[in-house]
Design an enzyme around this catalytic site. Structure first.
Site, PDB file in Angstrom:
ATOM      1  N   ASP A 312       0.820  -1.215   0.000  1.00  0.00           N
ATOM      2  CA  ASP A 312       0.000   0.000   0.000  1.00  0.00           C
ATOM      3  C   ASP A 312       0.852   1.264   0.000  1.00  0.00           C
ATOM      4  O   ASP A 312       1.996   1.265   0.443  1.00  0.00           O
ATOM      5  CB  ASP A 312      -0.925   0.006   1.223  1.00  0.00           C
ATOM      6  CG  ASP A 312      -0.146  -0.111   2.530  1.00  0.00           C
ATOM      7  OD1 ASP A 312       0.832  -0.895   2.565  1.00  0.00           O
ATOM      8  OD2 ASP A 312      -0.492   0.568   3.503  1.00  0.00           O
ATOM      9  N   GLU A 313       0.259   2.319  -0.486  1.00  0.00           N
ATOM     10  CA  GLU A 313       0.739   3.688  -0.307  1.00  0.00           C
ATOM     11  C   GLU A 313       2.202   3.901  -0.701  1.00  0.00           C
ATOM     12  O   GLU A 313       2.989   4.460   0.054  1.00  0.00           O
ATOM     13  CB  GLU A 313       0.526   4.127   1.154  1.00  0.00           C
ATOM     14  CG  GLU A 313      -0.942   4.185   1.532  1.00  0.00           C
ATOM     15  CD  GLU A 313      -1.180   4.802   2.902  1.00  0.00           C
ATOM     16  OE1 GLU A 313      -2.103   5.609   3.033  1.00  0.00           O
ATOM     17  OE2 GLU A 313      -0.427   4.453   3.846  1.00  0.00           O
TER      18      GLU A 313
END
Lengths: 671, 671
Positions: A312-313
């Site tokens: 993620d991210e």
């Protein structure tokens, strides 16, 4: 079945009016009531008939102590033959060697006046049956008993999880243990252990010991502790899915092994919170060699068939800044950073699979190259869940289950994995929705208040994932949630009891009772608002009122309901509303010496004063006096967060005041 | 010195008005205040300078976590050089290899704005200094800090103990651990472990394994656990004195080895409570051979120089019934059972001494043949303490320190080992009064509520044994006791927090708040009155309101003080008194559904109703209405115990009512 369920939810069974209806959570698939009850006293004995699984023997051995904690009745640890036992546990087989999402978790529970009997195809089903049995033990008019009944039960979803982040704040082993106990009590079956992030690497690696030596501040789980937790979870019907987040959220790794990073460093463990630039370097083979060795070590340590590699991210900034990585992208024809991440993920997923595991990752991993069978964890919204299911991937829902955003239980309860975008899926696609996972990110929790953030709301999500899609009565949920909350403390969870010492600390030697009264009118600000209020770091003390205040005020919810009923004409609510308001009015005066003495309490002075003024206005309204002067300006001020706290009795008191004296008509000047 | 102390007790130091005065307990021998304060934040570091004792290293290692629990401030476990440390601990020497009553326990604590420094001749003294330091860490107006000061301190008595009976109800290891933590926090130094009695034998014997196999119900401490507890206690400056009670209070032994008994048996573990007939047989050499082997094994397991062989409450009945024993008495010229017990004791004491230990026993052992240097534990009253001291024996006081009799802290606080009969002793005799031990007998405690019975009253006794004889201000004691009580929960003790789950259980799914309000008006009956009320056995559940109610109601004490002040003219007390009374008046209505639903609550209905009626009468009196009709009859009923509970707000409400409307003059009919 539905009739019995509806009756249970309404707690008004004619034939059982004298017997309190147990507050089960999650509600089982079906209940039919019998006559009489099984008495629970110190003669209680358990027999595990034909269960060859060590988990059942262990659960049976724990049962007397659990019953003692719940009832206060001393119950000796003594085995019994099936004929003489109070509770007989039968399972057809031992279940899977490593529990999987395919495990049969069903069970049947029969309770008669002489004996109770749990029958299940597997040990895991029997474990769920034991939890249901314990929830049924209630003190009736003649002592503790279980009402005669038959329950047939199985889960709606196969993947019912809780993710706990232990990187941003480390949680000691005993905190993990008691949360596993709580999970088992509400029939959750996946503990997703977020073990690394920018703020710390939390597991011992023997291949790469600098990870724990340089990237953990000494706060990590030894491999023995990991094995203990895995066994502890398995004993309770819970799988442990480890997560090592990569290529982003990985600053801590680089504090130990900077050669994995896209930028030259040097790196230190991150002390702040947010999305940071440090990122693994997909252009270097040595990174994949390291990950191959590391994942191989961890794959052996964690027996679950799934291995979570995060994903993620990734903000791509360190990739964009690196000439070498830009050159690598050009050479490989990778146009965007998303393409580069997909390349990284493909390499990592191959490593995971080479070590015999299936992949699970956050929904950024959804890409045409994602290996079939990989689980997509939808955190950014329901649309990506539906998208992944349509593209043939098994998927679990986390969007809407973020406990750290401090939403009410009803919000999570209404968040169905097959609702929203997923409602339009075809049958085959729907079958790929395996379930969901609540997430407790750890920017603002410590070992002290972690339970207070997770529980009891987690139990409402557990019911959403276990019980039928038609089990949606929010009033019933809240009533049963209160009972579940009480029971969870008997397991050692501290979500209720820890408020005492935390408020005592804030009171600094003064009586803390008025702080408790004030707190009942308050909730922490929601979402990410606390981070907007101040620059939290991992060293920031989490010892303020906002840290001791539960995400949801049951007292405020009840007060709001009482006010609504009163305004609808139910005069029986009047005295209760007045008493509540008097308490809130008077807390300010009682707390003045606390504000003067304690640095932890001083910030509460304005909010305490406004709660008091608000309550006083409510009492005036009860006495039919009209809206006080300056009311609109007062409301404007009172609804703003102070000390990261919201006054949640504001709306019901506003209703009372407006009902007492209608504001001057806006159209009065018009002809 | 006395001026500083008096000022501390009064908490009104002119120069320090802005700085809250820390609520130390026990009060130290001397304090002098400096200027400024030492800030406590996450940069806190500790250095142990020149302390070669492992106990100091261990205590220093525990310190960050203890400060974190107390303050909520994350403090890393990191060592520091002395120059950079927040707290420096210096000890001149390591102290005794096995801690004894002769250990020098003094310390000096200097706190300045830059650093705090503990200096002590021994590790034990330094441990006491650490506890004082922790008590000084309070949240002031600008965060946590320790005020600048110098404390010079040492105990008044060398023997400051707590006896816990683990026979009548077994207490798990973790309960013992947290009680040792609490003891260390209030500078107690002797844990007297009552390990055997009629109701159970609680320690593993490898020589005589039937003791744990047949005489413990499986509830006993392994030798590894004993060694762990002994080390845990030593690490905290606490000696462990084991007690094996003989020749009476020994039924459990005989369940395993009936050949030790005076009667033929057979024997079973005793389930009731009281004084029973079974008794060891002094006429058989095999008994002393057994005891020689057993005491030898235990003398090696417990390093303390003292070994407690009980000796209390021998009723002699089984001796009198035995022709063989009667013949033995005649042959030896032993006229009475007391003579026979003295013979038994002489033999046992010789065995104890042969294994390198000194004798300690209950005061029945006081006899001309008692070996010099043996400690007499006076439990039957102060006279025997004085008597023993005059006869040259070291002595400790337990009479007046029986926690299980549920007396108020003030009662124990006023019980001075050198008061009463001992006040007349000469200087040499006085020096033999080593101190005292509180006793927690275990008929009516379980692992769940043991802390609730011991704490916080134990801290008041600890102050009596540590602080000067002139430290006698009961108001100051109660104020500081409340702070001590809060701090003790940060150590893991549960005397405050366990009330929540216990009341929740009684409430059976209904809100428990009104039970807490009711409980504040109540105390358990005192002395042995509970045993008069019902025939308790070790299997009787201890899950009723009386078990969840603290021995002393702080709220009732404060209410009583407020009523006295009000009646003396302090009108500022009026609203507080009214609010309290309103809560007590209203709890009955709130509890009606609980009484109907819960078998554990049903017995409370009459007492709840009377508390409500009493409070209503108090409110009438506040409104200056005269004494209600039937008042005298009502008081007669309300003062009787119900559900083994007393209404302790009765006296102050009676004062209010009588002040409002004087009762009809008794002499009205006379001319």
């Amino acid at each position: 079945m539905m009739r019995a369920l509806a009756a249970l939810a309404a707690a008004s069974l004619g034939a059982h009016a004298a017997t309190p209806v147990p507050d089960l959570m999650p509600l089982p698939a079906s209940i039919s009531w019998g006559d009489g009850k099984l008495v629970i006293d110190s003669t209680f004995r358990v027999a595990a008939a034909g269960c060859q699984d060590a988990r059942i023997a262990a659960a049976a051995a724990r049962l007397p102590a659990r019953l003692t904690r719940q009832t206060g009745i001393p119950i000796p640890r003594a085995a019994a033959a099936a004929a003489a036992a109070t509770l007989v546990i039968e399972c057809k087989g031992p279940g899977e060697k490593v529990q999987s999402p395919l495990e049969d978790e069903s069970y049947r529970l029969d309770v008669a006046a002489q004996q109770a009997r749990i029958a299940a195809p597997t040990a895991v089903g029997a474990l769920h049956g034991i939890e249901t049995f314990l929830q049924l033990v209630i003190p009736g008019q003649d002592g503790f008993a279980v009402p005669a009944l038959r329950i047939e039960d199985k889960p709606r979803f196969a993947w019912r999880g809780l993710m706990i982040d232990v990187s941003r704040h480390f949680l000691p082993v005993e905190v993990i243990e008691r949360n596993l106990d709580g999970m088992a009590a509400v029939k959750l079956n996946v503990f997703h252990w977020h073990l690394s992030d920018d703020q710390g690497f939390r597991v011992e690696s023997r291949r790469f010991p600098k990870l724990q030596q340089l990237a953990s501040d000494g706060l990590y789980y030894t491999q023995d502790q990991v094995r203990h937790i895995v066994a502890y979870a398995r004993d309770r019907g819970i799988r442990v899915v480890p997560e090592f987040d990569m290529p982003g959220h990985s600053t801590a790794w680089f504090a130990a092994y900077p050669e994995l990073a896209s930028a030259p460093g040097p790196y230190r463990i991150e002390r702040g919170f947010g999305v940071f630039d440090p990122c693994m370097d997909p252009s270097r083979e040595r990174v994949f060699q390291f990950l191959d060795a590391f994942i191989g070590e961890m794959a052996a340590l964690f027996p679950d068939e799934y291995f979570h590699t995060g994903g993620d991210e990734v903000n791509g900034k360190d990739w964009d800044r690196s000439p070498r990585i830009r050159q690598f992208k050009r050479a490989r024809g990778l146009k965007t950073d998303e393409d580069l991440q997909a390349y990284f993920s493909k390499r990592v997923h191959a490593i995971v699979m080479a070590h015999g595991k299936k992949v699970i990752g956050w929904d950024e991993i959804l890409d045409p190259k994602l290996p079939k069978g990989s689980v997509v964890q939808a955190w950014r919204g329901p649309r990506i869940l539906a998208d992944a299911a349509r593209r043939g991937y098994p998927v679990i829902l986390s969007a809407g289950y973020y406990l750290d955003l401090l939403q009410p239980a009803a919000f999570h309860y209404g968040n169905d994995p097959l609702g929203g975008e997923a409602a339009a899926l075809g049958a085959g696609e729907r079958s790929r929705v395996l379930g969901g996972e609540a997430c407790q990110w750890a920017e603002l929790i410590s070992g002290e208040n972690a339970d207070l953030r997770i529980w009891p709301r987690m139990a409402a999500i557990a019911e959403r994932l276990w019980s039928g899609s038609d089990v949606t009565d929010v009033g019933s949920m809240y009533r049963r949630l209160e009972s579940a909350s009480v029971r969870l403390e008997y397991l050692g969870l501290t979500h209720r009891s820890v408020q005492g010492p935390m408020l005592d600390r804030i009171a600094a030697g003064q009586p803390a009772g008025a702080l408790r009264t004030l707190g009942a009118a308050l909730e922490p600000v929601k979402g990410y608002a606390r981070h907007a209020a101040r620059a939290y770091k991992s060293s920031t003390p989490l010892n303020r009122m906002v840290d001791a205040t539960p995400p949801e005020s049951g007292a405020a919810r009840e007060f709001s309901g009482a006010v609504d009923a009163l305004l609808a004409g139910d005069q029986a609510q009047r005295e209760g509303v007045r008493t509540r308001l008097a308490g809130w009015r008077d807390q300010y005066e009682a707390l003045k010496p606390v504000f003067a003495a304690s640095s932890l309490a001083a910030e509460l002075e304005p909010v305490s004063r406004d709660v008091s003024a608000l309550a006083a206005a409510g009492i005036e309204a009860l006495d039919a006096r009209p809206t006080p002067p300056g009311w609109v300006e007062f409301l404007e001020r009172a609804k703003k967060p102070r000390a990261e706290l919201l006054i949640v009795i504001l709306d019901p008191v506003r209703k009372l005041v407006e009902a007492a004296g209608a504001p001057p008509p806006a159209a009065a000047n018009k002809p």
